[in-house]
Design an enzyme around this catalytic site. Structure first.
Site, PDB file in Angstrom:
ATOM      1  N   HIS A   1       0.817  -1.225   0.000  1.00 46.46           N
ATOM      2  CA  HIS A   1       0.000   0.000   0.000  1.00 46.46           C
ATOM      3  C   HIS A   1       0.844   1.266   0.000  1.00 46.46           C
ATOM      4  CE1 HIS A   1      -4.074  -1.684   0.661  1.00 46.46           C
ATOM      5  NE2 HIS A   1      -3.347  -2.729   1.004  1.00 46.46           N
TER       6      HIS A   1
ATOM      7  N   ASP B   1       3.528   9.385  -1.097  1.00 43.95           N
ATOM      8  CA  ASP B   1       2.356   8.635  -0.654  1.00 43.95           C
ATOM      9  C   ASP B   1       2.116   7.505  -1.638  1.00 43.95           C
ATOM     10  OD1 ASP B   1       0.060   8.131   0.892  1.00 43.95           O
ATOM     11  OD2 ASP B   1      -0.455  10.244   0.984  1.00 43.95           O
TER      12      ASP B   1
HETATM   13  C1  GDG Z   1      -2.091   3.988   3.258  1.00 40.95           C
HETATM   14  C2  GDG Z   1      -1.076   4.618   2.268  1.00 40.95           C
HETATM   15  C3  GDG Z   1      -2.826   4.506   0.478  1.00 40.95           C
HETATM   16  C4  GDG Z   1      -8.167  10.429   7.604  1.00 40.95           C
HETATM   17  N1  GDG Z   1      -8.451  11.229   8.653  1.00 40.95           N
HETATM   18  C5  GDG Z   1      -9.666  10.882   9.064  1.00 40.95           C
HETATM   19  C6  GDG Z   1     -10.123   9.835   8.270  1.00 40.95           C
HETATM   20  N2  GDG Z   1      -9.184   9.576   7.384  1.00 40.95           N
HETATM   21  C7  GDG Z   1      -9.318   8.557   6.328  1.00 40.95           C
HETATM   22  C8  GDG Z   1      -9.380   9.160   4.959  1.00 40.95           C
HETATM   23  C9  GDG Z   1      -8.896   8.022   4.086  1.00 40.95           C
HETATM   24  C10 GDG Z   1      -7.925   7.303   5.020  1.00 40.95           C
HETATM   25  O1  GDG Z   1      -8.222   7.692   6.352  1.00 40.95           O
HETATM   26  C11 GDG Z   1      -6.484   7.703   4.737  1.00 40.95           C
HETATM   27  O2  GDG Z   1      -6.062   7.073   3.594  1.00 40.95           O
HETATM   28  P1  GDG Z   1      -4.848   7.628   2.749  1.00 40.95           P
HETATM   29  O3  GDG Z   1      -4.835   6.916   1.476  1.00 40.95           O
HETATM   30  O4  GDG Z   1      -5.032   9.095   2.581  1.00 40.95           O
HETATM   31  O5  GDG Z   1      -3.538   7.412   3.608  1.00 40.95           O
HETATM   32  P2  GDG Z   1      -2.908   6.292   4.633  1.00 40.95           P
HETATM   33  O6  GDG Z   1      -3.690   6.211   5.884  1.00 40.95           O
HETATM   34  O7  GDG Z   1      -1.486   6.709   4.813  1.00 40.95           O
HETATM   35  O8  GDG Z   1      -3.022   4.903   3.865  1.00 40.95           O
HETATM   36  C12 GDG Z   1      -1.819   5.410   1.195  1.00 40.95           C
HETATM   37  C13 GDG Z   1      -3.716   3.776   1.491  1.00 40.95           C
HETATM   38  O9  GDG Z   1      -2.925   3.083   2.467  1.00 40.95           O
HETATM   39  C14 GDG Z   1      -4.630   2.760   0.804  1.00 40.95           C
HETATM   40  O10 GDG Z   1      -3.904   1.861   0.034  1.00 40.95           O
HETATM   41  O11 GDG Z   1      -3.645   5.304  -0.346  1.00 40.95           O
HETATM   42  O12 GDG Z   1      -0.901   5.928   0.254  1.00 40.95           O
HETATM   43  O13 GDG Z   1      -0.164   5.465   2.961  1.00 40.95           O
HETATM   44  O14 GDG Z   1      -9.929   7.141   3.772  1.00 40.95           O
HETATM   45  O15 GDG Z   1     -10.685   9.607   4.687  1.00 40.95           O
HETATM   46  N3  GDG Z   1     -11.314   9.228   8.422  1.00 40.95           N
HETATM   47  C15 GDG Z   1     -12.102   9.689   9.428  1.00 40.95           C
HETATM   48  N4  GDG Z   1     -11.722  10.711  10.243  1.00 40.95           N
HETATM   49  C16 GDG Z   1     -10.520  11.343  10.096  1.00 40.95           C
HETATM   50  O16 GDG Z   1     -10.200  12.260  10.859  1.00 40.95           O
HETATM   51  N5  GDG Z   1     -13.286   9.119   9.631  1.00 40.95           N
END
Ligand code: GDG
Length: 467
Positions: free
Chosen positions: A155, A363
């Site tokens: 990921h 990322d």
């Molecule tokens: C890893 C990889 C890859 C965030 N703050 C809150 C919240 N979130 C949710 C977002 C989104 C998720 O968490 C974060 O996903 P990301 O993709 O932005 O980043 P990582 O957590 O680092 O995830 C990344 C991912 O895996 C999937 O393969 O895209 O590159 O690093 O869904 O909305 N959700 C809530 N409250 C928050 O304050 N409910």
């Protein structure tokens, strides 16, 4: 297809969709196909070794969880996974702690996972292993005689060979990937780093069609960019909580343009650079003063890893100084929250915002970029300012792509986003939505699993090298 077995470090109850990212995506597949989800329970106990696997039925999905001892958790999770692999894979060699004890703990927990999982497996299971915590899991399962089809999805990014080579034992890690039948990456860039590494460091032979031979095994590798559930996001936007949030934000900020950032508080997300770019906007474009407000949600994450408290303090001090220097009695430029916001509220917040700032330094993908676009009003959509270093930038070419290290360039893009006429916003939005719909989370799961079903690795000659 046989039963689907998903293995990831943390697991979530697929009946509850409170968590974000990976958990939501996996819950999707498992809810649809039924099957087994294996992982760490989240509990730290005195001795994990003799403990049973905790089994729970969650609708059609069986959850199997193991506890970890404090020693194992410290070395495997805090030490190797988040103190070595996370920083190095995000190109942050300066933050890596190459303590020699961590890798043995990492291997010990992967062996524990394999020992506890193997007895639960059926011969026709399809096993899908997730993320950097579990790179050697297939090798450990193979050592126990498991011949099932096993796929791995990373990921986070895979860095170029010379950065990867800074990890003591990097050859061991990459060799472990050859125990899988299919290895998937988020982007073409990550996939090409893998190919480059195995060609130069392991003298792998290119067999064509994404197949590579090394260590007496031929494996398949490819890019499978993760998507979101667009329909779920639309439904959340239309649901009472989503609408209520949207209307509240519109009322509250009726005279201002909202910018939004939602990230885990992580040094890979480029939060200080983003704040500096926003400060540059306020400095350079006086019309933005009193009229633009940035809401930054930084949800708490890995607070027991020390690099995270440094980033917290840096961010707090930047937000404080921006508000102190530019704030008025009736306007604060930055609203910063170090808290998790309920998932049901995010789409309303996104829809009420004119601009999203998604500016990680590196990322794997970044789902927030996709969730922001999916929440927009098609008639009056907002603009995505997206780092070229997010995996999402490969697919989302119609966003305003920026280099987050270039504070002035990012500030210009933010100003452009704030001023963009509705016609241009619509054109960009429609193109982005087309890609999001086509490459959604269902496409991601289906294409990975279809490739896995076809990709049985060939073993040639002598048995491949065990770890
Ligand atoms: C890893 C990889 C890859 C965030 N703050 C809150 C919240 N979130 C949710 C977002 C989104 C998720 O968490 C974060 O996903 P990301 O993709 O932005 O980043 P990582 O957590 O680092 O995830 C990344 C991912 O895996 C999937 O393969 O895209 O590159 O690093 O869904 O909305 N959700 C809530 N409250 C928050 O304050 N409910």
């Amino acid at each position: 297809m046989g039963r689907l077995v998903v293995v990831s470090n943390r697991i979530a109850d697929p009946r509850k969709t409170a968590a974000g990212g990976l958990a939501v995506a996996l819950a999707e597949v498992l809810n649809n196909t039924g099957g087994l989800w294996f992982g760490w329970s989240g509990k730290i106990v005195d001795h994990s070794e003799d403990d049973d696997v905790h089994i729970q039925q969650a609708g059609p999905v069986k959850l199997a969880m193991v506890d970890l001892s404090k020693v194992d958790h410290d070395a495997f999770y805090l030490g190797y996974s988040n103190g070595v692999l996370w920083p190095v894979f995000h190109y942050r060699l300066d933050l890596a702690d190459f303590d020699a004890g961590y890798i043995t703990g990492y291997r010990r927990v992967n062996q524990l996972f394999a020992r506890k999982l193997a007895p639960l497996l059926r011969s026709d299971d399809i096993i899908w292993v997730h993320d950097y915590h579990l790179i050697p899991l297939a090798a450990e399962l193979r050592a126990l005689g498991c011949n099932q089809r096993i796929g791995f999805f990373l990921h986070i990014p895979l860095p170029p060979p010379l950065i990867l080579a800074a990890i003591p034992g990097h050859d061991w890690l990459i060799r472990a990937l050859f125990a899988y039948d299919l290895v998937g990456f988020q982007s073409k860039a990550d996939h090409s780093h893998f190919c480059e590494y195995i060609e130069t460091e392991a003298h792998a032979q290119d067999m064509g069609d994404g197949r590579w031979r090394a260590f007496n095994r031929t494996v398949q590798a490819g890019a499978f960019p993760i998507g979101i559930d667009v329909a779920e996001f639309n439904a959340l936007t239309e649901a009472p909580e989503g609408r209520e949030m949207y209307e509240r934000m519109r009322r509250e900020y009726s005279r201002r343009k909202l910018l939004v950032g939602v990230d885990r508080l992580d040094y890979s997300k480029g939060l200080p650079q983003r704040m500096r770019a926003f400060r540059e906007v306020l400095q350079r474009y006086p019309e933005a003063r009193n009229s633009a407000t940035l809401i930054q949600i930084a949800s708490p994450s890995r607070e027991d890893v020390s690099a995270y408290s440094d980033i917290l303090h840096e961010l707090e001090s930047l937000c404080g100084s921006i508000n102190g220097n530019f704030g008025e009695l009736d306007w604060m430029p930055v609203r910063y929250m170090h808290r998790t916001v309920a998932r049901a509220r995010l789409p309303g917040l996104f829809r009420a915002s004119r601009v999203a700032l998604v500016t990680p330094l590196r990322d794997g993908m970044n789902l927030v970029a996709k969730e922001f676009i999916a929440s927009q009003d098609p008639e009056n959509p907002g603009v995505l300012v997206l780092s070229r270093f997010a995996g999402a930038a490969e697919q989302m070419r119609e966003a305003l792509l920026v280099n987050p290290y270039d504070i002035e360039g990012t500030a210009s893009a933010i100003q452009l986003a704030l001023q963009m006429p509705v016609e241009e916003r619509r054109v960009r939005y429609e193109a982005l939505m087309k890609t999001l719909r086509r490459f959604d989370v269902h496409w991601w799961c289906d294409s990975f699993l279809e490739s896995l079903a076809k990709a049985k690795a060939e073993e040639t000659g002598t048995p491949w090298l065990r770890l």
